[in-house]
Design a protein around this motif. Structure first.
Motif, mmCIF file in Angstrom:
data_model
loop_
_atom_site.group_PDB
_atom_site.id
_atom_site.type_symbol
_atom_site.label_atom_id
_atom_site.label_comp_id
_atom_site.label_asym_id
_atom_site.label_seq_id
_atom_site.Cartn_x
_atom_site.Cartn_y
_atom_site.Cartn_z
ATOM 1 N N PRO A 230 17.339 11.388 12.798
ATOM 2 C CA PRO A 230 16.976 10.481 13.889
ATOM 3 C C PRO A 230 18.208 10.002 14.642
ATOM 4 N N ILE A 231 18.021 9.638 15.903
ATOM 5 C CA ILE A 231 19.144 9.189 16.732
ATOM 6 C C ILE A 231 19.859 8.005 16.091
ATOM 7 N N THR A 232 19.080 7.084 15.510
ATOM 8 C CA THR A 232 19.703 5.907 14.883
ATOM 9 C C THR A 232 20.622 6.319 13.742
ATOM 10 N N THR A 233 20.214 7.354 12.999
ATOM 11 C CA THR A 233 21.051 7.843 11.905
ATOM 12 C C THR A 233 22.313 8.488 12.437
ATOM 13 N N SER A 234 22.156 9.288 13.493
ATOM 14 C CA SER A 234 23.308 9.971 14.073
ATOM 15 C C SER A 234 24.333 8.967 14.600
ATOM 16 N N LEU A 235 23.847 7.880 15.185
ATOM 17 C CA LEU A 235 24.748 6.879 15.740
ATOM 18 C C LEU A 235 25.455 6.080 14.659
ATOM 19 N N SER A 236 24.769 5.853 13.536
ATOM 20 C CA SER A 236 25.361 5.029 12.479
ATOM 21 C C SER A 236 26.121 5.846 11.452
ATOM 22 N N SER A 237 26.005 7.183 11.526
ATOM 23 C CA SER A 237 26.712 8.037 10.577
ATOM 24 C C SER A 237 28.079 8.419 11.136
ATOM 25 N N SER A 238 28.973 8.667 10.234
ATOM 26 C CA SER A 238 30.319 9.087 10.623
ATOM 27 C C SER A 238 30.456 10.579 10.429
ATOM 28 N N LEU A 239 30.950 11.296 11.432
ATOM 29 C CA LEU A 239 31.088 12.742 11.338
ATOM 30 C C LEU A 239 32.116 13.145 10.293
ATOM 31 N N ASN A 240 33.006 12.249 9.953
ATOM 32 C CA ASN A 240 33.977 12.552 8.907
ATOM 33 C C ASN A 240 33.756 11.679 7.678
ATOM 34 N N GLY A 241 32.518 11.187 7.537
ATOM 35 C CA GLY A 241 32.192 10.358 6.389
ATOM 36 C C GLY A 241 32.025 11.191 5.132
ATOM 37 N N SER A 242 31.895 10.515 4.009
ATOM 38 C CA SER A 242 31.714 11.205 2.734
ATOM 39 C C SER A 242 30.517 10.632 1.995
ATOM 40 N N ILE A 243 29.889 11.487 1.195
ATOM 41 C CA ILE A 243 28.729 11.124 0.391
ATOM 42 C C ILE A 243 29.069 11.360 -1.067
ATOM 43 N N SER A 244 28.734 10.406 -1.913
ATOM 44 C CA SER A 244 28.913 10.549 -3.356
ATOM 45 C C SER A 244 27.555 10.793 -4.005
ATOM 46 N N ILE A 245 27.484 11.783 -4.881
ATOM 47 C CA ILE A 245 26.287 12.060 -5.673
ATOM 48 C C ILE A 245 26.643 11.731 -7.114
ATOM 49 N N TYR A 246 25.994 10.706 -7.658
ATOM 50 C CA TYR A 246 26.364 10.206 -8.976
ATOM 51 C C TYR A 246 25.627 10.953 -10.088
ATOM 52 N N SER A 247 26.312 11.114 -11.214
ATOM 53 C CA SER A 247 25.720 11.768 -12.381
ATOM 54 C C SER A 247 26.360 11.189 -13.639
ATOM 55 N N ASN A 248 26.060 9.903 -13.889
ATOM 56 C CA ASN A 248 26.609 9.238 -15.062
ATOM 57 C C ASN A 248 25.512 8.431 -15.752
ATOM 58 N N SER A 249 25.869 7.729 -16.804
ATOM 59 C CA SER A 249 24.864 7.024 -17.604
ATOM 60 C C SER A 249 24.166 5.906 -16.833
ATOM 61 N N GLN A 250 24.861 5.298 -15.874
ATOM 62 C CA GLN A 250 24.252 4.222 -15.098
ATOM 63 C C GLN A 250 23.435 4.751 -13.932
ATOM 64 N N GLU B 7 30.753 11.841 -10.649
ATOM 65 C CA GLU B 7 30.162 11.977 -9.320
ATOM 66 C C GLU B 7 30.735 13.202 -8.623
ATOM 67 N N ASN B 8 29.986 13.682 -7.637
ATOM 68 C CA ASN B 8 30.422 14.785 -6.789
ATOM 69 C C ASN B 8 30.457 14.297 -5.356
ATOM 70 N N PHE B 9 31.344 14.879 -4.560
ATOM 71 C CA PHE B 9 31.524 14.434 -3.179
ATOM 72 C C PHE B 9 31.171 15.561 -2.205
ATOM 73 N N ILE B 10 30.478 15.210 -1.123
ATOM 74 C CA ILE B 10 30.210 16.157 -0.045
ATOM 75 C C ILE B 10 30.498 15.481 1.290
ATOM 76 N N LEU B 11 30.769 16.286 2.298
ATOM 77 C CA LEU B 11 31.050 15.756 3.630
ATOM 78 C C LEU B 11 29.753 15.496 4.386
ATOM 79 N N GLU B 12 29.809 14.547 5.281
ATOM 80 C CA GLU B 12 28.654 14.185 6.096
ATOM 81 C C GLU B 12 28.801 14.809 7.483
#
Length: 233
Positions: A196-216, A25-30
Motif C-alpha cells: 500500500p502507498i502508506t507502507t511505501s511512504l513509511s518504509s525505508s528503501l535501505n531499511g532492515s528486517i530482523s526475523i527472530y528465532s530464539n526461545s523468546q 535472528e536473521n536479517f534481510i533488506l527492505e
C-alpha cells in the motif's frame, strides 16, 4: 490432516524443536521490487510466462538471493502436504511498516533446484487477526483471518518485535524421500502484490528486517501433514 509445526533456526534450518537460545535472528533488506523473476509471474500471466526459457521461473534460487532461507533435514520418507498453511514470524523493522513474503519449496539435493509450492504475503501494519474467523485444527491456528480494516492498522515501533501470522495459500504436494522442505522469507514479491502507498511512504528503501528465532521469539511454520497411506486413496 494434522498440523505440524517446524521452527526457523538462525543457522538456516527448519527443525521440530524450538530454539533454547536466548538470541538468534536473521536479517534481510527492505525493498519493494524483489521477485522480478519468480514463478509468481506465471500466475499473473495465466501461464504464458511459463513459455519463456527463464530458469528463475522454475527455480526459487535466484529470487531467494535477498531472502532468509531455511531448509529441513533430508526427508526420511515421502512428506505429504494437503491444505492451508501459516507462518508465525516474529519480526522487527527499522521502518514504520514493511511487507513480508513467505515461500514454500521442494528442494532436490541432486540438482539444487528449489521448486516453489506456495506463497504467502502480508503487510505488517495489516497483521491484525480475527481469531474467531481463523481456521484451527486440533487447537492450532493453521489459516489466519486478517481483518484488513483501516481501524485495525498497527504501525511498527522501530526494532520492536511483533508477531506476523501469514497465510500461505493451500497446496497439495509430496516432498519426495531424500528431498528438503524449504521456507524462504523476503521483503517483497512485485508480482504477488505491491505494498500500500502508506507502507511505501513509511518504509525505508535501505531499511532492515530482523526475523527472530530464539526461545523468546520462536518463528515457525504450521504445515498440513497427511499420512502417506492416503496418497493411494
Amino acid at each position: 490432516m494434522q498440523p505440524e509445526r517446524l521452527y526457523l533456526n538462525s543457522l538456516g534450518k527448519l527443525t521440530a524443536a524450538k530454539s533454547t537460545f536466548t538470541v538468534g535472528e536473521n536479517f534481510i533488506l527492505e525493498a519493494p521490487t524483489f521477485g522480478l523473476c519468480s514463478n509468481t509471474v506465471e500466475t499473473v500471466t495465466i501461464g504464458v510466462a511459463a513459455l519463456l526459457p527463464l530458469p528463475c521461473l522454475q527455480n526459487n534460487n535466484m529470487s531467494n538471493v535477498p531472502a532468509a532461507v531455511f531448509n529441513s533435514e533430508t526427508m526420511p520418507s515421502d512428506y505429504y502436504l494437503n491444505g492451508p498453511m501459516q507462518a508465525d514470524l516474529w519480526v522487527s523493522s527499522s521502518s514504520k511498516d514493511m511487507g513480508l513474503v513467505v515461500r514454500l519449496a521442494d528442494v532436490d539435493p541432486k540438482t539444487g533446484n528449489a521448486k516453489n509450492l506456495s506463497t504467502g504475503i502480508l503487510t505488517a501494519s495489516l497483521r491484525k487477526v480475527d481469531e474467531k474467523r481463523s481456521r484451527y485444527v486440533n487447537g492450532v491456528m493453521i489459516q489466519p483471518w486478517q481483518t484488513f480494516k483501516y481501524s485495525d492498522m498497527q504501525p511498527l515501533e522501530k526494532n520492536k518485535p511483533v508477531l506476523m501470522q501469514i497465510e500461505i495459500l493451500p497446496t497439495a504436494a509430496v516432498i519426495p524421500k531424500g528431498h528438503h522442505l524449504q521456507v524462504s522469507v523476503v521483503a517483497s514479491d512485485i508480482w504477488k502484490g505491491v505494498a500500500p502507498i502508506t507502507t511505501s511512504l513509511s518504509s525505508s528503501l535501505n531499511g532492515s528486517i530482523s526475523i527472530y528465532s530464539n526461545s523468546q521469539y520462536p518463528s515457525s511454520i504450521v504445515l498440513p501433514k497427511v499420512p502417506n497411506q492416503y496418497l493411494s486413496q
